[in-house]
Design a protein around this motif. Structure first.
Motif, PDB file in Angstrom:
ATOM      1  N   ILE A 108      31.768  72.191  -4.379  1.00 19.30           N
ATOM      2  CA  ILE A 108      32.269  72.553  -3.051  1.00 19.30           C
ATOM      3  C   ILE A 108      31.144  73.058  -2.160  1.00 19.30           C
ATOM      4  N   ARG A 109      31.097  72.539  -0.953  1.00 20.16           N
ATOM      5  CA  ARG A 109      30.237  73.133   0.086  1.00 20.16           C
ATOM      6  C   ARG A 109      31.148  73.667   1.174  1.00 20.16           C
ATOM      7  N   THR A 110      30.909  74.899   1.547  1.00 17.08           N
ATOM      8  CA  THR A 110      31.746  75.533   2.565  1.00 17.08           C
ATOM      9  C   THR A 110      30.877  76.339   3.532  1.00 17.08           C
ATOM     10  N   GLU A 136      24.564  81.450  -0.934  1.00 14.97           N
ATOM     11  CA  GLU A 136      23.669  80.903  -1.977  1.00 14.97           C
ATOM     12  C   GLU A 136      23.779  79.392  -2.069  1.00 14.97           C
ATOM     13  N   HIS A 137      22.787  78.820  -2.689  1.00 18.68           N
ATOM     14  CA  HIS A 137      22.764  77.379  -2.985  1.00 18.68           C
ATOM     15  C   HIS A 137      22.062  77.274  -4.358  1.00 18.68           C
ATOM     16  N   PRO A 138      22.786  77.697  -5.411  1.00 19.09           N
ATOM     17  CA  PRO A 138      22.109  77.873  -6.699  1.00 19.09           C
ATOM     18  C   PRO A 138      21.494  76.606  -7.278  1.00 19.09           C
ATOM     19  N   SER A 169      19.097  81.665   5.266  1.00 24.48           N
ATOM     20  CA  SER A 169      19.030  80.507   4.378  1.00 24.48           C
ATOM     21  C   SER A 169      19.622  80.824   3.000  1.00 24.48           C
ATOM     22  N   ARG A 170      20.638  80.047   2.636  1.00 25.82           N
ATOM     23  CA  ARG A 170      21.248  80.239   1.302  1.00 25.82           C
ATOM     24  C   ARG A 170      20.269  79.838   0.204  1.00 25.82           C
ATOM     25  N   VAL A 171      19.379  78.875   0.509  1.00 19.41           N
ATOM     26  CA  VAL A 171      18.371  78.483  -0.476  1.00 19.41           C
ATOM     27  C   VAL A 171      17.422  79.671  -0.703  1.00 19.41           C
ATOM     28  N   GLY A 172      17.017  80.282   0.413  1.00 20.02           N
ATOM     29  CA  GLY A 172      16.140  81.462   0.322  1.00 20.02           C
ATOM     30  C   GLY A 172      16.794  82.552  -0.521  1.00 20.02           C
ATOM     31  N   LEU A 222      11.209  76.831   4.946  1.00 20.65           N
ATOM     32  CA  LEU A 222      12.646  76.732   5.239  1.00 20.65           C
ATOM     33  C   LEU A 222      12.872  76.326   6.683  1.00 20.65           C
ATOM     34  N   ARG A 223      13.939  75.608   6.887  1.00 25.82           N
ATOM     35  CA  ARG A 223      14.360  75.213   8.227  1.00 25.82           C
ATOM     36  C   ARG A 223      14.964  76.420   8.952  1.00 25.82           C
ATOM     37  N   ILE A 224      14.749  76.473  10.260  1.00 28.71           N
ATOM     38  CA  ILE A 224      15.441  77.504  11.050  1.00 28.71           C
ATOM     39  C   ILE A 224      16.912  77.099  11.129  1.00 28.71           C
ATOM     40  N   GLN A 225      17.788  77.981  10.677  1.00 30.33           N
ATOM     41  CA  GLN A 225      19.218  77.661  10.543  1.00 30.33           C
ATOM     42  C   GLN A 225      19.937  77.890  11.882  1.00 30.33           C
ATOM     43  N   LYS A 226      19.578  77.067  12.864  1.00 32.42           N
ATOM     44  CA  LYS A 226      20.101  77.288  14.226  1.00 32.42           C
ATOM     45  C   LYS A 226      21.622  77.312  14.274  1.00 32.42           C
ATOM     46  N   HIS A 261       9.993  72.237   0.204  1.00 27.82           N
ATOM     47  CA  HIS A 261      10.978  72.339   1.300  1.00 27.82           C
ATOM     48  C   HIS A 261      12.285  71.744   0.759  1.00 27.82           C
ATOM     49  N   PRO A 262      13.439  72.400   0.983  1.00 31.87           N
ATOM     50  CA  PRO A 262      14.688  71.854   0.416  1.00 31.87           C
ATOM     51  C   PRO A 262      15.240  70.677   1.209  1.00 31.87           C
ATOM     52  N   GLY A 263      14.696  70.439   2.414  1.00 28.45           N
ATOM     53  CA  GLY A 263      15.235  69.396   3.279  1.00 28.45           C
ATOM     54  C   GLY A 263      16.546  69.850   3.895  1.00 28.45           C
ATOM     55  N   PRO A 264      16.931  69.327   5.026  1.00 32.56           N
ATOM     56  CA  PRO A 264      16.171  68.380   5.836  1.00 32.56           C
ATOM     57  C   PRO A 264      15.031  69.072   6.588  1.00 32.56           C
ATOM     58  N   VAL A 265      13.896  68.363   6.688  1.00 35.30           N
ATOM     59  CA  VAL A 265      12.725  68.932   7.366  1.00 35.30           C
ATOM     60  C   VAL A 265      12.794  68.581   8.848  1.00 35.30           C
TER      61      VAL A 265
HETATM   62  N1  ASP Z   1      19.914  71.624   2.594  1.00 37.86           N
HETATM   63  C1  ASP Z   1      19.759  73.065   2.480  1.00 37.86           C
HETATM   64  C2  ASP Z   1      21.102  73.749   2.645  1.00 37.86           C
HETATM   65  O1  ASP Z   1      22.119  73.099   2.659  1.00 37.86           O
HETATM   66  C3  ASP Z   1      18.716  73.598   3.388  1.00 37.86           C
HETATM   67  C4  ASP Z   1      18.973  73.499   4.873  1.00 37.86           C
HETATM   68  O2  ASP Z   1      19.980  72.940   5.317  1.00 37.86           O
HETATM   69  O3  ASP Z   1      18.149  74.034   5.599  1.00 37.86           O
HETATM   70  O4  ASP Z   1      21.139  74.956   2.719  1.00 37.86           O
END
Ligand code: ASP
Length: 305
Positions: A108-110, A136-138, A169-172, A222-226, A261-265
């Motif tokens: 699930i992604r939410t 998180e994005h384990p 960032s959940r990856v962070g 990490l991408r800026i999560q605008k 980088h987790p992408g998308p870049v």
């Molecule tokens: N793909 C990763 C995520 O879903 C990173 C990102 O979107 O910046 O969190």
């Protein structure tokens, strides 16, 4: 040994031992190992795995779909936009419906941070968090660690700079749990609005990207999560210049260190084209390894559990 969780929501759901086993398993799967009875994962009935992505995704969803198919499980993509969630059904009822239809596990992604936590006590089916809001994005952090192991990067006693929107960032956040578990230190770097409010023990934070790079052995950009910001921030306009990682900067600092980088870049923002095309960049390896780490996780939850 603690059993594998039925709901994998965050890194702290796993022990270090379980994570090491996942890396070992991903490595074996990558080298061509086929689990016994993998056409149906060794069970009488072929397991059914669903993905339910309530937020955009390219990499995570597809690599899970490939991992499911490679393991020989049955794959269904639960399309949230055309489902009863749009008619007001809550996630629990939807998961119960999937359970009674015979689905074993749902990824699930939410956009709601912590939404999956409610299922930990009495999960209707097995669940993997494919990214929940800013929480998180384990599986991303686990595949990153697998890539480090594969590249011979032992993070124990080393420093990783996480550069970008560390706060949202959940990856962070998943890396913040995972890297110290394996003895690594983190330097968070980015505009001050992007730095975490609480800096874990043994970690540092700076707004100076040169300083972060100079002190580090590994860079994780990490991408800026605008989409998670309520308004445009002043730093958007000159981000590349102030915080971007580019080959010129790395050469000026004389640093030849791996760049993740987790992408998308956003090319030309957090990373430049030259870095992505250089030997330092591991983003494509992360994508390749995502399939094997996700296979290992599915195998642990569907067969080994
Ligand atoms: N793909 C990763 C995520 O879903 C990173 C990102 O979107 O910046 O969190």
């Amino acid at each position: 040994m603690q059993s594998f969780p039925k709901v994998l929501e965050c890194i702290s759901d796993l022990s270090k031992d379980q994570i090491e086993k996942l890396i070992h398993s991903a490595n074996r799967l990558k080298s061509g190992y086929v689990p016994v009875g993998s056409r149906n994962l060794g069970r009488k009935f072929t397991p059914i795995v669903a993905t339910s992505f309530l937020e955009n995704s390219t990499r995570t969803k597809h690599s899970f779909a490939i991992a499911i198919k490679k393991l020989g499980a049955m794959y269904i993509d639960f399309n949230a936009d055309t489902s009863s969630l749009k008619k007001g059904e809550n996630l629990e009822e939807t998961l119960l419906t999937l359970h009674y239809q015979g689905v074993d596990l749902c990824i699930i992604r939410t956009s709601v941070s912590g939404e999956l936590n409610q299922f930990k006590k009495d999960p209707p089916i097995a669940i993997i968090n494919g990214g929940d809001g800013i929480n998180e994005h384990p599986t991303q952090a686990l595949l990153d660690l697998f890539t480090m192991f594969e590249e011979g990067i032992d993070i124990n006693g080393k420093t990783m700079a996480i550069i970008g929107d560390c706060k949202h960032s959940r990856v962070g956040h998943s890396l913040t749990s995972l890297i110290p578990m394996f003895g690594g230190k983190i330097i968070f770097c980015g505009p001050k609005e992007c730095l975490p409010e609480d800096i874990p023990a043994n970690c540092e934070a700076t707004t100076n990207v040169d300083e972060a790079i100079l002190k580090s052995d590994v860079l994780y950009t990490l991408r800026i999560q605008k989409e998670r910001h309520s308004q445009k921030a002043a730093y958007y306009d000159n981000y590349e210049e102030e915080f971007g990682v580019n080959l010129k900067r790395l050469q000026r600092l004389d640093k030849k260190i791996p760049v993740f980088h987790p992408g998308p870049v956003n090319i030309g923002v957090e990373l430049d084209y030259e870095t992505i095309k250089s030997d330092l960049y591991l983003g494509y390896k992360q994508v390749t390894n995502s399939v094997f780490m996700r296979m290992a996780i599915l195998k642990a939850m569907l067969i080994d559990a």
